[in-house]
Write a protein that holds these residues in place. Structure first.
Motif, mmCIF file in Angstrom:
data_model
loop_
_atom_site.group_PDB
_atom_site.id
_atom_site.type_symbol
_atom_site.label_atom_id
_atom_site.label_comp_id
_atom_site.label_asym_id
_atom_site.label_seq_id
_atom_site.Cartn_x
_atom_site.Cartn_y
_atom_site.Cartn_z
ATOM 1 N N PRO A 45 12.264 0.439 -1.706
ATOM 2 C CA PRO A 45 13.467 0.149 -0.926
ATOM 3 C C PRO A 45 14.399 -0.833 -1.625
ATOM 4 C CG PRO A 45 11.525 0.114 0.481
ATOM 5 C CD PRO A 45 11.021 0.224 -0.933
ATOM 6 N N ILE A 46 15.687 -0.598 -1.482
ATOM 7 C CA ILE A 46 16.767 -1.415 -2.022
ATOM 8 C C ILE A 46 16.941 -1.192 -3.526
ATOM 9 C CG2 ILE A 46 17.751 -3.728 -2.284
ATOM 10 C CD1 ILE A 46 17.568 -2.736 0.605
ATOM 11 N N TRP A 47 15.851 -1.223 -4.276
ATOM 12 C CA TRP A 47 15.928 -1.138 -5.737
ATOM 13 C C TRP A 47 16.227 0.283 -6.217
ATOM 14 C CZ3 TRP A 47 15.310 -5.695 -8.468
ATOM 15 C CH2 TRP A 47 14.801 -6.776 -7.748
ATOM 16 N N GLY A 48 15.377 1.226 -5.837
ATOM 17 C CA GLY A 48 15.552 2.604 -6.257
ATOM 18 C C GLY A 48 14.754 3.524 -5.351
ATOM 19 N N TYR A 49 15.402 4.502 -4.776
ATOM 20 C CA TYR A 49 14.714 5.398 -3.848
ATOM 21 C C TYR A 49 15.558 6.658 -3.652
ATOM 22 C CZ TYR A 49 18.174 3.551 -0.577
ATOM 23 O OH TYR A 49 19.365 3.187 0.017
ATOM 24 N N PRO A 50 14.961 7.759 -3.205
ATOM 25 C CA PRO A 50 15.732 8.948 -2.875
ATOM 26 C C PRO A 50 16.170 8.889 -1.413
ATOM 27 C CG PRO A 50 13.401 9.465 -2.808
ATOM 28 C CD PRO A 50 13.502 8.010 -3.161
ATOM 29 N N ASP A 51 17.425 9.208 -1.147
ATOM 30 C CA ASP A 51 17.867 9.213 0.250
ATOM 31 C C ASP A 51 17.465 10.522 0.913
ATOM 32 O OD1 ASP A 51 19.683 11.147 -0.544
ATOM 33 O OD2 ASP A 51 21.460 9.900 -0.272
ATOM 34 N N GLY A 186 -4.548 -6.023 9.127
ATOM 35 C CA GLY A 186 -5.427 -7.171 8.936
ATOM 36 C C GLY A 186 -6.352 -7.037 7.743
ATOM 37 N N ARG A 187 -6.103 -6.055 6.886
ATOM 38 C CA ARG A 187 -6.930 -5.887 5.692
ATOM 39 C C ARG A 187 -6.495 -6.832 4.576
ATOM 40 N NH1 ARG A 187 -6.041 -1.456 3.369
ATOM 41 N NH2 ARG A 187 -4.379 -0.567 4.671
ATOM 42 N N ALA A 188 -5.295 -7.382 4.697
ATOM 43 C CA ALA A 188 -4.793 -8.389 3.759
ATOM 44 C C ALA A 188 -4.085 -9.463 4.563
ATOM 45 C CB ALA A 188 -3.842 -7.764 2.740
ATOM 46 N N ASP A 189 -4.121 -10.698 4.060
ATOM 47 C CA ASP A 189 -3.490 -11.811 4.764
ATOM 48 C C ASP A 189 -2.026 -11.978 4.386
ATOM 49 O OD1 ASP A 189 -5.964 -12.877 6.058
ATOM 50 O OD2 ASP A 189 -6.569 -13.101 3.961
ATOM 51 N N ALA A 190 -1.643 -11.429 3.245
ATOM 52 C CA ALA A 190 -0.272 -11.500 2.772
ATOM 53 C C ALA A 190 -0.082 -10.398 1.739
ATOM 54 C CB ALA A 190 0.022 -12.860 2.145
ATOM 55 N N ALA A 191 1.165 -10.047 1.477
ATOM 56 C CA ALA A 191 1.471 -9.079 0.430
ATOM 57 C C ALA A 191 2.627 -9.622 -0.393
ATOM 58 C CB ALA A 191 1.829 -7.721 1.028
ATOM 59 N N GLY A 192 2.465 -9.594 -1.707
ATOM 60 C CA GLY A 192 3.481 -10.145 -2.598
ATOM 61 C C GLY A 192 4.365 -9.072 -3.186
ATOM 62 N N MET A 193 5.654 -9.305 -3.127
ATOM 63 C CA MET A 193 6.636 -8.336 -3.613
ATOM 64 C C MET A 193 7.958 -9.054 -3.845
ATOM 65 S SD MET A 193 7.228 -6.421 0.059
ATOM 66 C CE MET A 193 5.459 -6.311 0.325
ATOM 67 N N THR A 194 8.974 -8.320 -4.272
ATOM 68 C CA THR A 194 10.291 -8.940 -4.430
ATOM 69 C C THR A 194 10.844 -9.322 -3.057
ATOM 70 O OG1 THR A 194 11.557 -6.880 -4.235
ATOM 71 C CG2 THR A 194 10.717 -7.452 -6.427
ATOM 72 N N TYR A 195 11.696 -10.332 -3.048
ATOM 73 C CA TYR A 195 12.289 -10.748 -1.790
ATOM 74 C C TYR A 195 13.103 -9.615 -1.166
ATOM 75 C CZ TYR A 195 15.141 -13.113 1.654
ATOM 76 O OH TYR A 195 15.766 -13.466 2.836
ATOM 77 N N PHE A 196 13.781 -8.815 -2.014
ATOM 78 C CA PHE A 196 14.557 -7.681 -1.503
ATOM 79 C C PHE A 196 13.664 -6.732 -0.704
ATOM 80 C CE2 PHE A 196 17.765 -8.554 -4.885
ATOM 81 C CZ PHE A 196 18.902 -8.522 -4.095
ATOM 82 N N GLU A 197 12.504 -6.387 -1.257
ATOM 83 C CA GLU A 197 11.578 -5.490 -0.560
ATOM 84 C C GLU A 197 11.073 -6.117 0.730
ATOM 85 O OE1 GLU A 197 8.596 -3.397 -3.302
ATOM 86 O OE2 GLU A 197 9.378 -5.023 -4.527
ATOM 87 N N ALA A 198 10.677 -7.397 0.643
ATOM 88 C CA ALA A 198 10.115 -8.078 1.812
ATOM 89 C C ALA A 198 11.129 -8.133 2.950
ATOM 90 C CB ALA A 198 9.668 -9.486 1.423
ATOM 91 N N ALA A 199 12.358 -8.513 2.628
ATOM 92 C CA ALA A 199 13.399 -8.613 3.655
ATOM 93 C C ALA A 199 13.688 -7.253 4.273
ATOM 94 C CB ALA A 199 14.665 -9.217 3.055
ATOM 95 N N HIS A 200 13.692 -6.212 3.440
ATOM 96 C CA HIS A 200 13.938 -4.859 3.947
ATOM 97 C C HIS A 200 12.844 -4.440 4.930
ATOM 98 C CE1 HIS A 200 15.063 -0.601 3.911
ATOM 99 N NE2 HIS A 200 13.785 -0.329 3.718
ATOM 100 N N LEU A 201 11.595 -4.718 4.589
ATOM 101 C CA LEU A 201 10.486 -4.353 5.475
ATOM 102 C C LEU A 201 10.557 -5.119 6.797
ATOM 103 C CD1 LEU A 201 7.521 -4.165 2.929
ATOM 104 C CD2 LEU A 201 8.719 -2.246 3.996
ATOM 105 N N ALA A 202 10.868 -6.422 6.706
ATOM 106 C CA ALA A 202 10.926 -7.252 7.909
ATOM 107 C C ALA A 202 12.071 -6.850 8.824
ATOM 108 C CB ALA A 202 11.043 -8.722 7.533
ATOM 109 N N ASP A 203 13.149 -6.326 8.241
ATOM 110 C CA ASP A 203 14.293 -5.891 9.053
ATOM 111 C C ASP A 203 13.908 -4.763 10.004
ATOM 112 O OD1 ASP A 203 16.075 -7.715 8.055
ATOM 113 O OD2 ASP A 203 16.974 -6.352 6.592
ATOM 114 N N SER A 204 12.912 -3.977 9.612
ATOM 115 C CA SER A 204 12.540 -2.814 10.419
ATOM 116 C C SER A 204 11.178 -2.961 11.087
ATOM 117 C CB SER A 204 12.538 -1.556 9.542
ATOM 118 O OG SER A 204 11.655 -1.697 8.451
#
Length: 279
Positions: A45-51, A186-204
């Protein structure tokens, strides 16, 4: 500009590698033969994807295609693959360049040639809403003996190990969809990624929060480039010349504004030579 997308979408919505015939020889041979230029990217998401129409979207794709157009290359074939297949696919001549948010890292510079930077970006974690374990940094994950989800081939795997996390503390998965699922289940306590990806996921998804990217060490700030084969250095030099004129232009900024790319995302004066040596 003509853009042909080649991809196979699984039921879960993850795009994987479609058959793209290998073409021997440098990129200039394809240009001289009138062949389309082939871009490989992952569904990030945000970086490169097919619409929904299969067109190549995301700010890295938009910038790359804009530069190619300025160079006079109007026929582009874009292929969606898994993240871990980008560099191997480039090396195997399945693509002529790879996009989708590749940070310029020393470990990658040893295998491919990057364009000059086109953006800068920090990382962040997605965590369960309320951040119950108080995770803001890798050291917080280490102290809590927590489990981090990270995309296979992501820079966050290297960063986590540099900060002292063991392999047992890092769950490697294909991409952001799987990282989100791991945190939600709950299989992971956190997930690390770019801020762009994280913000996009949290928006939805209101079941997760995003940590402050400024909490991470300065060395985790990274610069993004377009990847090429080492054999195509002459084309890369031409690409960089066109990039220098296009980056930050009004035309470019209008094109990428929809993705949240602002003046603060511009790469500044940092060069690929410096980034390869320092990241």
């Amino acid at each position: 500009m003509q853009i042909r997308i080649s991809s196979t979408i699984l039921a879960a919505g993850i795009a994987v590698l479609a058959g793209a015939a290998a073409y021997a020889g440098p990129l200039q041979d394809r240009i001289d033969a009138g062949e389309p230029l082939r871009i490989g990217f992952s569904n990030i998401p945000i970086w490169g994807y097919p619409d929904e129409n299969g067109d190549a979207k995301g700010f890295v794709n938009e910038i790359t295609i804009g530069i190619l157009k300025k160079m006079g290359h109007d026929t582009v074939e874009a292929t969606v693959t898994d993240w871990g297949g980008l560099i191997p696919g480039l090396q195997a001549n399945r693509y002529d360049m790879i996009t989708g948010g590749l940070y310029i890292l020393n470990s990658r510079c040893e295998n491919i040639t990057f364009s000059e930077p086109i953006a800068q970006s920090g990382d962040a974690f997605i965590v369960p809403v309320g951040n119950p374990k108080g995770i803001q940094t890798y050291q917080d994950i280490l102290a809590a003996e927590a489990l981090l989800a990270a995309g296979s081939g992501y820079n966050t795997v290297e960063a986590a190990k540099k900060e002292g996390l063991t392999d047992a503390m890092i769950m490697q998965v294909p991409g952001p969809t799987e990282m989100l699922a791991a945190v939600k289940a709950g299989r992971a306590d956190a997930a690390g990624m770019t801020y762009f990806e994280a913000a996009h996921l949290a928006d939805s998804d209101d079941s997760i929060d995003v940590t402050d990217p400024a909490a991470l060490p300065d060395w985790t700030l990274n610069w993004v480039g377009v990847g090429f084969r080492d054999a195509d250095s002459e084309f890369v030099a031409e690409f960089n010349t066109a990039l220098a004129d296009y980056i930050g232009s009004e035309e470019m900024m209008q094109t990428v504004a929809q993705y949240g790319y602002t003046k603060s995302t511009l790469p500044g004066d940092i060069t690929t030579e410096w980034t390869c040596a320092n990241r």
